[in-house]
Design an enzyme around this catalytic site. Structure first.
Site: not given
Ligand code: NAD
Length: 442
Positions: A75, A120-122, A161
């Site tokens: 995202a 952002a992040k995934g 993460d």
């Protein structure tokens, strides 16, 4: 690889509270956006949502020859202030809403810390405990290949993460470099091994940032009944990267660690816990429970212990409407992302217990990731002292700016807001000013 935790504590949570992280993130945004009058309605709708959400599905040939299909997300919430920045998580409960929430929190966090990144992040839906290192490497390489040019050193920069570590970051770099050879690709990902462009001080950065913010807030008089970190009694939920280094750094700064916990249980010691001894005990036994000189308590007891500073450093939705009443701390410093629900926020605010919010308190991690990115672009290596000193400056400035915003909202609107709302308002204001000066493309 960090210990894997469930970040969705649904078992003991009340049905009355909506614990969807994306709904919570949007609720926090809505609460704060009303104090940013310069934010036009259309732009507000855009910043409330997600700029881009990619979903990919790909096969992996496992060690036993079978083929398994994996799903992953990335995202991108905003690139207004700079490239998207945010971790990649491997967990069975990764979902579109989770990465969208975490991506938006990254935008606001980078704006509060005043570093030139967006959010952002995934994540990949998988259980890393069930995969061999070889399979994990294949998952990583294929996921990064599928993301293609949606990530890049100046567009969207991943980081570690939950369940992804420096070695996974090395695989991400290597995959991207294979696809874009002939350039300096080190800044495409942060949290890399020290031998491969990683930064000194990154490992402890989240905890060190937590220490700098908490100390500054106390010094600025933001915590009623607490004048100094020295001698303050600290309880910490979670004993991984953020929690164990917080224990060590707060103790070094003169505080007394009175309780710690991990996924297996919690312990307390009124005379104080030696973080190094707790770390060694956990390393040897796999748990903080059984630490010599301590008494075993439940994880819920830890949240309710008589202390000055409570540091949630495990995962989301830990302090909720059903357990907030028992909290006795004078201040909560959110090292974890999203540990306090909106209902608990409200109850704590009414009781005069400040919550130093995640987008401020744990921004030390992404701040030192930014330092790593700068070092990579410049082909430089900074000393640990330089990293820590620059981090202190950034964290203290961010804390002061959030406290100032709280005062400004009171002056302008005649209402007292909590520090989360002030931090969000500061971040939204900073993003808005850049968006307006850039103009809406085309
Ligand atoms: P980690 O996996 O290293 O540690 C998590 C810890 O939580 C482990 O010790 C685990 O045993 C413990 N835990 C799990 N369930 C628990 C329970 N019910 N009660 C008490 N403890 C429990 O993860 P981390 O990197 O330390 O991240 C922790 C939090 O901090 C997450 O919310 C993460 O998003 C946030 N955070 C981390 C960083 C970073 O740089 N590591 C940066 C920003 C935010």
């Amino acid at each position: 690889m960090p210990e894997r935790v469930s970040n969705h504590s649904t078992s003991s949570t009340p049905a009355t509270e909506n614990l969807n992280s994306y709904d919570i993130a949007q609720q926090q945004f809505d609460t704060a956006a009303q104090y940013v009058p310069e934010l036009p309605a259309g732009l507000r709708d855009w910043l409330r949502g997600t700029m881009r959400l990619l979903k990919v599905e790909f096969p992996i040939e496992c060690d036993d020859g079978t083929v398994k299909i994996f799903s992953g997300y990335r995202a991108l919430h905003s690139r207004v202030r700079g490239p998207g920045k945010g971790g990649i998580r491997y967990h069975p409960e990764v979902s579109a809403d989770e990465v969208r929430a975490l991506a938006s929190w990254m935008t606001w966090k980078c704006a509060v810390a005043d570093i030139p990144f967006g959010g952002a992040k995934g994540g990949v839906i998988c259980n890393p405990k069930e995969l061999s290192r070889n399979e994990l490497r294949k998952v990583t390489r294929r996921f990064i290949t599928e993301l293609g040019d949606s990530i890049g050193p100046h567009t969207d920069i991943p980081a570690p993460d939950m369940n992804t570590d420096a070695e996974v970051m090395a695989w991400i770099y290597d995959t991207y470099d294979m696809m874009h050879s002939g350039k300096n690709n080190l800044p495409v990902v942060t949290g890399k091994p020290l031998t491969m462009g990683g930064s000194l001080g990154r490992r402890e950065a989240t905890a060190r940032g937590c220490l700098f913010v908490t100390r500054r807030a106390i010094e600025q008089g933001a915590v009623p009944g607490l004048q100094s970190l020295r001698g303050a009694r600290v309880a910490i939920q979670g004993f991984g990267n953020a929690g164990s280094y917080s224990a060590e750094l707060f103790a070094e700064a003169g505080a007394k660690i009175v309780a710690v916990s991990d996924s297996t249980g919690a312990v307390k010691a009124d005379k104080g816990i030696d973080p190094k001894a707790a770390f060694a005990h956990k390393k040897q036994s796999g748990s903080v429970v059984g630490l010599p000189g301590s008494t075993t308590i439940t994880n819920n007891d830890l949240l309710h212990i008589d202390c000055d500073i409570l540091i949630p450093a495990a995962f989301e939705n830990q302090i909720r409407s059903d357990n907030v009443a028992g909290v006795k701390a004078k201040v909560i410093a959110e090292a974890a992302n999203g540990p306090t629900t909106p209902a608990a926020d409200k109850a704590l605010f009414q009781r005069g217990i400040p919550v130093l919010p995640d987008i401020l308190v744990n921004s030390g991690g992404v701040t030192v990731s930014y330092f790593e990115w700068v070092q990579n672009i410049e082909n430089e290596h900074w000393s640990e002292q330089r990293v820590n000193e620059y981090l202190r400056e950034k964290m203290e400035a961010a804390t002061d700016a959030v406290l100032q915003m709280q005062l400004e909202i009171k002056d302008r609107n005649g209402v007292s807001v909590d520090l989360r709302t002030a931090a969000f308002a500061l971040a939204i204001k900073r993003v808005t000013s850049v968006a307006l000066v850039r103009g809406i493309w085309p």
